[in-house]
Design an enzyme around this catalytic site. Structure first.
Site, short mmCIF file in Angstrom:
data_model
loop_
_atom_site.label_atom_id
_atom_site.label_comp_id
_atom_site.label_asym_id
_atom_site.label_seq_id
_atom_site.Cartn_x
_atom_site.Cartn_y
_atom_site.Cartn_z
N ASP A 179 0.84 -1.20 0.00
CA ASP A 179 0.00 0.00 0.00
C ASP A 179 0.88 1.25 0.00
O ASP A 179 0.72 2.14 -0.84
CB ASP A 179 -0.92 -0.01 1.23
CG ASP A 179 -1.70 -1.31 1.35
OD1 ASP A 179 -2.58 -1.54 0.53
OD2 ASP A 179 -1.37 -2.11 2.25
N GLU B 171 1.41 -6.48 -5.17
CA GLU B 171 1.10 -5.62 -6.31
C GLU B 171 2.33 -4.87 -6.82
O GLU B 171 2.65 -4.89 -8.00
CB GLU B 171 -0.01 -4.63 -5.92
CG GLU B 171 -0.36 -3.69 -7.06
CD GLU B 171 -1.68 -2.95 -6.90
OE1 GLU B 171 -2.62 -3.52 -6.31
OE2 GLU B 171 -1.78 -1.81 -7.36
O1 TRH Z 1 4.28 -6.22 0.70
P1 TRH Z 1 3.23 -6.73 -0.20
O2 TRH Z 1 2.69 -8.02 0.12
O3 TRH Z 1 2.11 -5.66 -0.25
C1 TRH Z 1 0.75 -5.64 -0.59
C2 TRH Z 1 0.00 -5.18 0.63
O4 TRH Z 1 0.10 -6.16 1.58
C3 TRH Z 1 -1.42 -4.89 0.35
O5 TRH Z 1 -2.19 -4.76 1.53
C4 TRH Z 1 -2.01 -5.89 -0.58
O6 TRH Z 1 -3.27 -5.47 -0.93
C5 TRH Z 1 -1.14 -6.00 -1.78
O7 TRH Z 1 0.13 -6.49 -1.40
C6 TRH Z 1 -1.73 -6.81 -2.90
O8 TRH Z 1 3.81 -6.77 -1.71
P2 TRH Z 1 4.14 -5.61 -2.75
O9 TRH Z 1 2.89 -5.00 -3.28
O10 TRH Z 1 5.04 -6.19 -3.72
O11 TRH Z 1 4.90 -4.51 -1.93
C7 TRH Z 1 6.22 -4.64 -1.47
C8 TRH Z 1 6.87 -3.29 -1.44
O12 TRH Z 1 8.05 -3.35 -0.67
C9 TRH Z 1 7.27 -2.78 -2.82
O13 TRH Z 1 7.04 -1.39 -2.92
C10 TRH Z 1 8.75 -3.05 -2.87
C11 TRH Z 1 9.12 -2.82 -1.43
N1 TRH Z 1 10.36 -3.48 -0.99
C12 TRH Z 1 11.43 -2.70 -0.62
O14 TRH Z 1 11.36 -1.47 -0.70
N2 TRH Z 1 12.56 -3.31 -0.15
C13 TRH Z 1 12.70 -4.66 -0.09
O15 TRH Z 1 13.77 -5.18 0.31
C14 TRH Z 1 11.59 -5.45 -0.52
C15 TRH Z 1 11.70 -6.96 -0.48
C16 TRH Z 1 10.44 -4.84 -0.94
#
Ligand code: TRH
Length: 376
Positions: free
Chosen positions: A21, A272
């Site tokens: 998010d 996402e």
């Molecule tokens: O973390 P996610 O599972 O996030 C989401 C939310 O949980 C949300 O509520 C849900 O509706 C959605 O999934 C579908 O996965 P996502 O979307 O890939 O987000 C991860 C974020 O973290 C992304 O912006 C990349 C960042 N990130 C970093 O900045 N550093 C890191 O080391 C990693 C592994 C990720």
């Protein structure tokens, strides 16, 4: 840079779970400020989660400046502020009552930024408005993979930097996590939810002829990984067996995580935002979709698989579909991954073409700015 008639934008973000998010909202905020010259205020209810992907965030500050963006802590006792010209309510997060009450006369466009889905109904709903009383209308803006949607978030800077990075900087970037042993033939990043399918993948990589180096950022996969290697793999620690080299990474700042995806030859992603980044990286990817009640996520997964694989040659498409199905069903089957590895060259070619195809629909921030310009 475009000149906007409505220069003040507020983005509201509630962290429901994990980092996606805030990951999406932070990316959007930066792009609106950097590429469109907008004055952006980002309201976030969970600064501690935000600080994990943006280490410069002060998790205790009520208000702070970050890269030209004002970040406000969204607390229950919401401060009295003048609502912005344009208000983005991310993922139907419901605006603070006092802020909502002050919007008439101040806000010219109100947008609900929706979750990403490749399902057919999205094109029919993208851009629809819904009257909210007092002369206000809320518009539903859907990201998407095809014409008739809002497109996907991608900054111009990243778009132009990615190819150069892959040619010149990827090896140097990955070298910051050195690992003893033979040089790897392929590099894979692995970010996922807890997943019982993990041993199937790791067994296939271990027994493969080619060496794979797998970079595992801090994620909810820790327990499954620990069971496989026989103990907790702390950030920075390595583990090897056969052709498999594992290296655990700390949580990276968002830009560095993007670079990790660009630098690897394939990426396992989730949710996402990382899912979108992996597609822009133009490399084979496996998506671990966020679980929804009544298995609603399976329709989303099938819809994306259909658009993603539409132009992919049959044997590679079959291998990709089987791998996606096994990964998302928690099915540990090394045969699925052997077939996926065999299809790698075709999948790599396909992934490059897919990234180019996505770019034809513009990028979400620019599409959003022109959508708003058409409404005010
Ligand atoms: O973390 P996610 O599972 O996030 C989401 C939310 O949980 C949300 O509520 C849900 O509706 C959605 O999934 C579908 O996965 P996502 O979307 O890939 O987000 C991860 C974020 O973290 C992304 O912006 C990349 C960042 N990130 C970093 O900045 N550093 C890191 O080391 C990693 C592994 C990720």
């Amino acid at each position: 840079m475009t000149q906007a008639a409505s220069p003040h934008w507020d983005i509201f973000c509630r962290v429901v779970d994990n980092y996606g998010d805030i990951g999406v909202c932070w990316r959007l905020a930066r792009q609106l400020a950097d590429e469109h010259g907008l004055v952006v205020r980002l309201w976030v209810d969970d600064l501690a989660s935000f600080a994990r992907i943006a280490p410069a965030v002060d998790a205790g500050a009520a208000s702070q400046q970050l890269g030209g963006i004002t970040v406000g802590h969204w607390v229950d006792a919401f401060p009295l502020v003048r609502p912005a010209d344009v208000v983005i309510e991310a993922f139907a997060c419901e605006l603070p009552v006092s802020y909502r009450a002050a919007m008439p006369g101040s806000t010219r466009c109100w947008i609900n930024l929706e979750y990403l889905s490749a399902e057919d109904w999205v094109t029919g709903c993208h851009g629809l408005g819904s009257p909210q009383g007092q002369g206000l209308q809320k518009f539903f803006f859907f990201p998407g993979f095809v014409a008739g949607t809002g497109g996907l978030l991608q900054s111009q800077r990243q778009q132009s930097e990615c190819a150069r990075w892959q040619a010149d900087d990827a090896a140097r970037f990955l070298a910051q996590w050195p690992l003893p042993g033979a040089a790897a033939h392929r590099r894979i990043s692995l970010f996922a939810y807890p997943n019982r399918a993990l041993p199937g993948l790791l067994d296939a990589l271990r027994d493969d002829e080619q060496i794979s180096r797998v970079y595992v950022p801090e994620s909810l996969l820790e327990k499954d990984l620990g069971e496989y290697v026989g103990g907790y793999l702390a950030p920075g620690a390595c583990w090897q067996a056969g052709s498999l080299q594992l290296i655990a990474l700390p949580m990276l700042a968002q830009d560095d995580y993007d670079r990790l995806l660009w630098s690897c030859d394939a990426n396992f992603v989730r949710g996402e935002d990382s899912f979108v980044r992996a597609q822009w990286a133009g490399k084979p990817l496996i998506w671990h979709i966020y679980h929804q009640s009544e298995d609603a996520h399976l329709d989303k997964l099938a819809a994306w698989q259909t658009v993603y694989l539409a132009e992919c040659p049959a044997p590679a498409a079959t291998a990709q579909a089987a791998a996606l199905a096994a990964w998302n069903a928690g099915l540990a089957d090394p045969a699925v991954w052997r077939a996926w590895l065999a299809a790698w060259p075709d999948l790599a070619l396909h992934a490059r073409g897919w990234a180019k195809q996505l770019a034809q629909h513009g990028n979400l921030a620019a599409n959003l700015v022109s959508f708003v310009a058409g409404k005010v």
